[in-house]
Every structure is written in structure tokens, then in C-alpha cells.
Design an enzyme around this catalytic site. Structure first.
Site, short mmCIF file in Angstrom:
data_model
loop_
_atom_site.label_atom_id
_atom_site.label_comp_id
_atom_site.label_asym_id
_atom_site.label_seq_id
_atom_site.Cartn_x
_atom_site.Cartn_y
_atom_site.Cartn_z
N LYS A 134 0.81 -1.23 0.00
CA LYS A 134 0.00 0.00 0.00
C LYS A 134 0.84 1.27 0.00
CE LYS A 134 -4.11 -1.79 0.20
NZ LYS A 134 -5.07 -1.58 -0.88
N GLU B 123 -9.87 7.23 1.66
CA GLU B 123 -10.90 6.30 2.13
C GLU B 123 -10.19 5.05 2.63
OE1 GLU B 123 -9.75 6.22 -0.82
OE2 GLU B 123 -9.67 4.11 -1.34
N SER C 139 1.60 -9.71 -1.05
CA SER C 139 1.18 -8.30 -1.04
C SER C 139 1.21 -7.69 0.36
CB SER C 139 -0.24 -8.17 -1.61
OG SER C 139 -1.12 -9.09 -0.97
C1 LIG Z 1 -8.09 -2.86 -0.68
C2 LIG Z 1 -8.12 -1.57 0.13
C3 LIG Z 1 -8.86 -0.47 -0.57
C4 LIG Z 1 -8.80 0.82 -0.18
N1 LIG Z 1 -9.51 1.60 -1.04
C5 LIG Z 1 -10.05 0.82 -2.01
C6 LIG Z 1 -10.85 1.16 -3.11
C7 LIG Z 1 -11.30 0.13 -3.95
C8 LIG Z 1 -10.93 -1.22 -3.71
C9 LIG Z 1 -10.10 -1.54 -2.59
C10 LIG Z 1 -9.68 -0.51 -1.76
C11 LIG Z 1 -8.68 -1.93 1.49
N2 LIG Z 1 -10.13 -2.07 1.43
C12 LIG Z 1 -8.24 -0.87 2.47
O1 LIG Z 1 -9.06 -0.18 3.03
O2 LIG Z 1 -7.05 -0.73 2.66
#
Ligand SMILES: C[C@@H](c1c[nH]c2ccccc12)[C@H](N)C(=O)O
Length: 401
Positions: free
Chosen positions: A83, A105, A376
Site C-alpha cells: 500500500k 478512504e 502483497s
Molecule cells: C483494498 C483496500 C482499498 C482501499 N480503497 C479501495 C478502493 C477500492 C478497492 C479496494 C480498496 C482496502 N479495502 C483498504 O481499506 O485498505
């Protein structure tokens, strides 16, 4: 900004000025390396992030499967997952654009924590929008974001999950674009987000391609990566797409079943590529889990990071073109793979990552002589839920915990 008939910019007119400003910056700084942007991005990824990550020969898995298995260790990147590549790139870009505030987000909290780390590192105020429901089930990540100095804004509209968090963040961005940049968490959203996030994540396959040539005198026969939104997937595939001899496998979350309850609007999986249909979500045309009225269904996965009803438009296009093979494994197979890698290689993978190893276990004899798997993320964040989920199921190789 199209990938076949996927992608595009399906946003309200009010968002277009922000999108156009971002696209201009993307072209100048990311594609054009204006003011040495990409040089600074790479320097900070090295000094702050700890790149390059190793491509490690997995000796025990190689014995088990009778072929050479290599691991791209993005779990060793600062923060414990791929990330940071995207978060650091976008926060740095925000600085070059003269922005003073970051919004992001998060659902599982991984992207939120990576953005909070990058914002602290680059001295940028940061607010992360997170579904109320997710805040309650991802407490450690909420603490991490706050420890790094970010604010966490609860999102209570709708189901209070990632889907609503993305929409709320886009709304904030449209209102405050003068001083704010939106650091999106995956290869989703309106152009240029999918291309830009893929470009930041492509350091993964750029390094891995060189490391595999050095270690094996050639390219891998196949590359495996789990697929939620698709950012680690596109990062692991990007530099191999033009190598026809390299098979690319996107492993989605098959959840508890691939059957969909249209009436309830619930899909007990997140296999958008394998079972979804074409639609528009968060500004892009892509493959989605939607009911017959086009309502986005609630998705599911034992791993929260894969729990998303959409998927990146470029990945959807590569699957439709036949360049990427979309596959999926269910929750039980992923949990079993989590334990297997931990026991055989001493690497505890993120539950998301475990999906790729479950596919390797079940299909290794179709993957050629040399296989590269993208690790990952690391699984420390998943220990609580794995202990609970394992006790509820019959995972025969799991230790007594
Ligand atoms: C995978 C990643 C994520 C964060 N934002 C996203 C937008 C679309 C798809 C996935 C994500 C995860 N849900 C997170 O909050 O880190």
C-alpha cells in the site's frame, strides 16, 4: 482514460475541474518526471519505504510443488504491505501540486494506515473516511492512523463500509479541491486514478522482473497475485504484460460461495472479475457485483482487504482480452493457505495474499516450471480473525492456538 470499454470519467460535472487538474499533474510529474518528481518518489521509497523488496526463492514450496517458486516480498515494505507505494506517490504528488490537505478512504484500514504514514512522513494533514462498521472491526488500524497523526472520519451513510467511504471522500474532494488531494486506495475511480495508481505500484513488477532474470536467467512462467480492488495485482503484472510467455493469474475472493442472493442484494464473495457484470461505480465503467436493477451488492470475504464489489477497469479489460486469467478460491482454502505458508516458509501472509497461495496449492501443475507469487502484505493484522475463523472451521493443518 479508457481500457477497452472500461474506465472513463463517469463523475458529476462538479468533479471535472478537480479531475482535469489531477490529470495535468499526473502527466507532468508522473509521466514526465517534471522537477524530478519520480526521482524523489524512488528515493523516498528506498530510504523511507525500504525498497527494493526481495524476490525470495521459496525452498519448501518449491520442494512441495516440484517447481521453482519465488516470493515477491511486499510484506517487507514499511507498513507491512504494498500500500505504501501508492500512498507515498500520491501524497508526494499532492505536495508538488501545492495542496495542503489529504483525504483518503479505507475499508480494511490498510490503505488508510499507509496514507497516514506517508502524510506524517511528508508533513501533510490527513483525514481518512472509514465506514462506522469497519471502524469497529479494524480497531488496531484506527489506532495506527491516529498514532501517525491522521483524523479518522466515521461514515454512517448506507452500509457504513468501503463503498460509502469512497463516495464520501469524493464528495469532500469535490468541495475542497482548492487545497485538498484525494489519495485513492486502489486502481479504481475516474481516469487518471487507475493509471496513476498502477504506475506507482508498478515498482513491484519492475523490480521482480529484473530479480527473476538475475536469479533464474529468465522470466517466470506465471505470476500470481490476489485481487481486491486490483492495485497489488496491477503492480505485480504491469511490467510483465508485454511478455507473452508469462501467464498472469488474478486470484479473487470466492468467499463462502459463488451463488448470489439477488433478492437480498448480497454476494457471499468478492469475485467481481469472475462473476460480475459491466456497470459504473466510483467514476469508472468496470466489472461489478450488481443485482438486476444495477444496485451494487454487498460483497463478502474472510479477508477485508479483498472485500469490494468492484475491481480496477484496467484489470477487467486485461481479463476480457484474455491476457489475465481471473480465478478465485474460497474462504476455507485461503485460511488453510495462511497456515501452510506460515508453517512451511516462516512467512505469515496477509489473509488477502493467502488467496494466491491457495490457488498455487490447487493448481501448481498448470503454472509451468517457474512461478512468482506476490506476497502483497504480512498477516500480523489478521491474527485475531484467523484464530477465530480457524476455530469455527475444520482447517486440518491448523495448530491448536
Ligand atoms: C483494498 C483496500 C482499498 C482501499 N480503497 C479501495 C478502493 C477500492 C478497492 C479496494 C480498496 C482496502 N479495502 C483498504 O481499506 O485498505
Amino acid at each position: 482514460g479508457k481500457f477497452g470499454d472500461y474506465g472513463g470519467q463517469y463523475v458529476p460535472e462538479a468533479l471535472m475541474p478537480a479531475i482535469e487538474e489531477l490529470n495535468d499533474a499526473y502527466e507532468r510529474y508522473v509521466l514526465g518526471n517534471e522537477d524530478g518528481f519520480m526521482d524523489e518518489f524512488r528515493r523516498r521509497l528506498r530510504d523511507f519505504g525500504g525498497r527494493p523488496t526481495p524476490t525470495q526463492h521459496a525452498e519448501r514450496l518449491s520442494e512441495r510443488y516440484g517447481r521453482e517458486v519465488y516470493l515477491k516480498r511486499e510484506d517487507l515494505l514499511h507498513g507491512g504491505a504494498h500500500k505504501l507505494n501508492n500512498a507515498l506517490g500520491q501524497v508526494l504528488l499532492a505536495k508538488y501540486m501545492g495542496k495542503e490537505r489529504i483525504v483518503a478512504e479505507t475499508g480494511a484500514g490498510q490503505h488508510g494506515t499507509a496514507t497516514a504514514m506517508a502524510a506524517a512522513h511528508l508533513d501533510m494533514p490527513c483525514e481518512v473516511y472509514m465506514g462506522e462498521r469497519d471502524i469497529n472491526r479494524q480497531r488496531p488500524n484506527v489506532f495506527r492512523m491516529r498514532l501517525n497523526g491522521s483524523e479518522v472520519n466515521p461514515v454512517t451513510v448506507g452500509r457504513g463500509t468501503l463503498k460509502e467511504a469512497i463516495s464520501e471522500t469524493m464528495r469532500d474532494w469535490a468541495t475542497n479541491v482548492e487545497d485538498t488531494h484525494y489519495v485513492i486506495g486502489s486502481v479504481v475511480g475516474p481516469h487518471p486514478f487507475p493509471a496513476m495508481v498502477r504506475d506507482f505500484q508498478s515498482v513491484i513488477s519492475e523490480e521482480a522482473r529484473a530479480q527473476m532474470r538475475e536469479k533464474t536467467d529468465g522470466l517466470p512462467d506465471s505470476v500470481l497475485a490476489c485481487a481486491g480492488g486490483g492495485s497489488n495485482t496491477m503492480g505485480a503484472f504491469a511490467e510483465f504484460v508485454d511478455d507473452d510467455g508469462v501467464g498472469l493469474y488474478a486470484v479473487e475472493a470466492g468467499g463462502s460461495s459463488l451463488d448470489v442472493d439477488e433478492e437480498a442484494g448480497v454476494a457471499p464473495n468478492s469475485a467481481s472479475l469472475s462473476t460480475g457484470s459491466e456497470g459504473v461505480l466510483h467514476g469508472a465503467r468496470t466489472k461489478l457485483l450488481q443485482d438486476r436493477d444495477g444496485q451494487i451488492m454487498e460483497s463478502h470475504s474472510v479477508s477485508s482487504g479483498l472485500d469490494y464489489a468492484g475491481v480496477g477497469p484496467e484489470l477487467a479489460h486485461l481479463v476480457d482480452e484474455g491476457r489475465v486469467t481471473a480465478v478465485n478460491v474460497d474462504d476455507d482454502a485461503a485460511l488453510t493457505a495462511f497456515h501452510r505458508l506460515s508453517q512451511l516458509e516462516g512467512v505469515i501472509p496477509a489473509l488477502e495474499t493467502a488467496h494466491a497461495f491457495a490457488y498455487l496449492e490447487e493448481n501448481h501443475d498448470e503454472l509451468g516450471e517457474t512461478v512468482l507469487v506476490n506476497v502483497s502484505g504480512r498477516g500480523d493484522k489478521d491474527l485475531e480473525s484467523v484464530i477465530e475463523e480457524t476455530s469455527k472451521r475444520d482447517i486440518d493443518i491448523a495448530p491448536d492456538m
